[in-house]
Motif scaffolding. Structure first.
Motif, short mmCIF file in Angstrom:
data_model
loop_
_atom_site.label_atom_id
_atom_site.label_comp_id
_atom_site.label_asym_id
_atom_site.label_seq_id
_atom_site.Cartn_x
_atom_site.Cartn_y
_atom_site.Cartn_z
N ASN A 188 0.91 -0.79 0.10
CA ASN A 188 0.35 0.01 0.32
C ASN A 188 0.61 1.35 -0.13
OD1 ASN A 188 -2.15 -1.47 0.00
ND2 ASN A 188 -2.60 -1.57 2.30
N LEU A 189 1.70 0.95 0.26
CA LEU A 189 3.23 2.59 0.66
C LEU A 189 3.66 2.63 -0.38
CD1 LEU A 189 4.39 2.12 4.44
CD2 LEU A 189 2.64 4.01 3.18
N GLY A 190 3.64 1.59 -2.16
CA GLY A 190 4.56 1.89 -2.73
C GLY A 190 5.79 0.33 -3.04
N VAL A 191 5.78 -0.05 -1.59
CA VAL A 191 7.66 -0.49 -1.91
C VAL A 191 7.63 -1.94 -2.67
CG1 VAL A 191 9.02 -2.22 -0.50
CG2 VAL A 191 7.77 0.17 1.04
N HIS A 192 8.80 -1.79 -3.10
CA HIS A 192 8.54 -2.89 -4.29
C HIS A 192 9.30 -4.25 -4.10
CE1 HIS A 192 9.25 -4.53 -8.60
NE2 HIS A 192 9.88 -5.26 -8.35
N MET A 193 8.83 -5.84 -3.56
CA MET A 193 9.35 -6.93 -2.96
C MET A 193 9.69 -7.67 -4.63
SD MET A 193 8.08 -6.14 -0.36
CE MET A 193 8.68 -7.94 0.59
N MET A 194 11.23 -7.54 -4.57
CA MET A 194 11.65 -8.17 -5.36
C MET A 194 12.51 -9.34 -5.04
SD MET A 194 15.05 -7.32 -7.48
CE MET A 194 14.32 -5.86 -8.49
N PRO A 195 11.77 -10.18 -5.82
CA PRO A 195 11.94 -11.33 -4.89
C PRO A 195 13.59 -12.29 -5.70
CG PRO A 195 10.09 -11.96 -6.24
CD PRO A 195 10.52 -10.48 -6.32
N GLY A 196 14.45 -12.79 -4.95
CA GLY A 196 15.37 -13.07 -5.16
C GLY A 196 16.37 -12.90 -4.29
N THR A 197 18.11 -13.75 -4.14
CA THR A 197 18.73 -13.75 -3.28
C THR A 197 19.77 -12.51 -3.06
OG1 THR A 197 18.19 -16.18 -2.55
CG2 THR A 197 20.69 -15.19 -1.99
N ALA A 198 20.51 -11.76 -2.64
CA ALA A 198 21.45 -10.93 -2.91
C ALA A 198 22.59 -12.13 -2.41
CB ALA A 198 21.67 -10.20 -1.31
N ARG A 199 23.29 -11.81 -3.60
CA ARG A 199 24.76 -12.23 -3.74
C ARG A 199 25.74 -11.91 -2.97
NH1 ARG A 199 26.55 -13.95 -9.24
NH2 ARG A 199 27.66 -12.85 -9.27
#
Length: 516
Positions: A188-199
């Motif tokens: 609702n606040l416009g945060v984008h969720m990016m699936p994946g893992t930081a390497r």
């Protein structure tokens, strides 16, 4: 942020309770920022989905809490969080909207009963008494109650509670409900969720520049919040000087979601738990929102490398002790889910919070058992760190407390080496006795203590001067039972200590009773 964009104003690595809370608070305070949360949807071995989510401040007090300024600062952080939770839940409910938002406050239940049972050792007893002293000193509502008046308390006769302490304001929040509400609020606040893992983290010219993901794609940003739990240590090591930050250990915990049967009865209506005991956390049984559903936790197996799933022996011990010490009718229940996650534990067991020498990199990790409880305060504090004070300005007391947890530090030491060895012996002997070992009638525990002391002293001789470790990190075989594959743990530890001595100087950590 649009689907094709590869940059953001703020990137949060980690989609557990701390990462999502920080993202929500930053987006709430500054709606124009592009905030991205990076994390796999399944959250493998993450701490939050497996958490009992107890809101414990005084319930986590131990005999070490008043021994060092950093320990007192951690306690002050926990007290702030206890006060903050009711308003935080209301704010999340309003931001998340229906349906998750409306149901969130209902998943919060106050009231925790702390049980000092007949199987408790010296460490648990000392922790219980330290809890009582802290409650009285700070005027926190509590009362001693008759064990017979505690609903759902049904231990086996040999483990009956000697004393029961009711903590009025403490309790729990359903972790799964809170995660859903945080995700809804973020959306609702416009945060984008990016699936994946930081390497790895990307950096240049003394500043963070972004994140490289496991699929080799990159996400650029001048501000990165490191909230990846136990995986945070490896990411930080790639961009900070060797030995600058205490290494992250993996505290793997196992928990159960159990449903009651007609034979087992309704069970507890509030959190029932023991004090933190020798070398581990307290056993706890928590009623979930659905009638007849209970959470049973938890274990804590500490290693220097990740564990990929629950250990059979730890799981067996948890089930046996929960039935013996809290509610024997759990034995008739049905296991719905077996959950396992790794708590992020810095070598000194203190959080890693705030900025570091690499401009733009902010830590929100290393919170051990307390990340869920701390999350409202940590989120607001780090939002202020990133965005600057809003309204009334910076909270000077909070800033002073969190300064103890600056990520780049020598390991904080709350006791001398002699005290640490003596306490480790007591922890180990307590654990052995709590597991059912009995000495012959003509012997006390001295032979066992002498053997353990020799093993611990040998370990410290191998570590060299300056190192002092928390007793719960050390058994005669560091840092976890030999059933794990963590065979090079001591080599990793000694290598870090050498780098820390070189980076921070000859002294490692703050001495007991230091005012720094």
């Amino acid at each position: 942020m649009t689907a094709g964009a590869r940059s953001a104003d703020v990137v949060v690595i980690g989609n557990g309770v701390l990462g999502l809370s920080v993202a929500v608070e930053v987006a709430r305070q500054s709606p124009g920022l592009r905030v991205v949360v990076v994390g796999p949807l399944s959250r493998p071995m993450a701490a939050t989905p497996a958490a009992g989510a107890m809101l414990n401040c005084f319930g986590e007090v131990t005999r070490y809490t008043a021994r060092h300024p950093a320990a007192l600062a951690r306690f002050a952080l926990a007290r702030r969080a206890l006060d903050a939770w009711p308003q935080w839940l209301e704010t999340l409910a309003d931001t998340a909207g229906a349906p998750a938002g409306r149901t969130l406050p209902a998943s919060h239940r106050q009231g925790t009963y702390v049980l000092l049972g007949g199987r408790s050792g010296a460490v648990a007893t000392d922790n219980f008494q330290a809890m009582r002293r802290a409650l009285a000193e700070h005027g926190e509502p509590h009362e001693m109650v008759d064990p017979r008046d505690v609903a759902g308390l049904a231990p086996r006769s040999q483990a009956r509670p000697l004393l029961v302490l009711r903590l009025e304001r403490e309790g729990y929040v359903d972790a799964r409900a809170l995660l859903s509400a945080l995700e809804a609020a973020a959306f609702n606040l416009g945060v984008h969720m990016m699936p994946g893992t930081a390497r790895e983290l990307l950096a240049g010219s003394g500043a963070v520049t972004g994140v490289r993901l496991a699929d080799d794609s990159t996400l650029s940003s001048g501000t990165v919040v490191l909230a990846a739990g136990a995986a945070s240590g490896t990411l930080a090591d790639g961009v900070l000087p060797p030995g600058a930050v205490p290494p992250m250990l993996y505290g793997t915990g196992v928990s159960l979601h159990v449903t009651r049967t007609a034979t087992s009865g309704p069970g507890p209506r509030h959190v029932l738990r023991t004090p933190n005991r020798a070398a581990t956390c307290g056993i706890h049984v928590i009623p979930l929102a659905a009638p007849g559903h209970h959470y049973v936790g938890a274990t804590n197996l500490i290693t220097t490398t990740p564990i990929t799933g629950p250990e059979l022996g730890s799981t067996h011990t948890l089930m046996r002790e929960a039935c013996e010490q809290i509610d024997h009718t759990l034995a008739f229940g049905r296991i719905q889910h077996l959950m396992s996650g790794s708590r992020p534990i810095p070598l000194d067991c203190f959080p890693l919070l705030g900025t570091c020498s690499l401009s733009g990199l902010v830590f929100a990790t290393g919170t051990y058992r307390d990340g869920f409880h701390y999350s409202p305060v940590v989120a607001c504090h780090l939002a202020t760190t990133l965005l600057g004070p809003s309204g009334g300005g910076q909270d000077a007391d909070l800033a002073a407390d969190t300064a103890h947890f600056a990520p780049e530090r020598p390991p904080i030491q709350v006791m001398t080496r002699a005290e640490a060895i003596a306490d480790t012996v007591q922890h180990t002997v307590d654990t052995i006795q709590e597991q059912g070992m009995h000495m012959p009638f003509w012997l006390d525990s001295t032979p066992m203590e002498d053997w353990v002391r020799g093993q611990v002293e040998n370990l410290y001789d191998r570590l060299g001067d300056g190192a002092v470790l928390a007793p719960e990190l050390i058994y005669p075989q560091f840092p976890a039972p030999k059933s794990t594959d963590d065979t090079h743990a001591l080599d990793r530890l000694t290598a870090y200590l050498g780098k820390a001595r070189a980076h921070h100087g000859t002294g490692l950590g703050l001495h007991p009773n230091a005012s720094a």
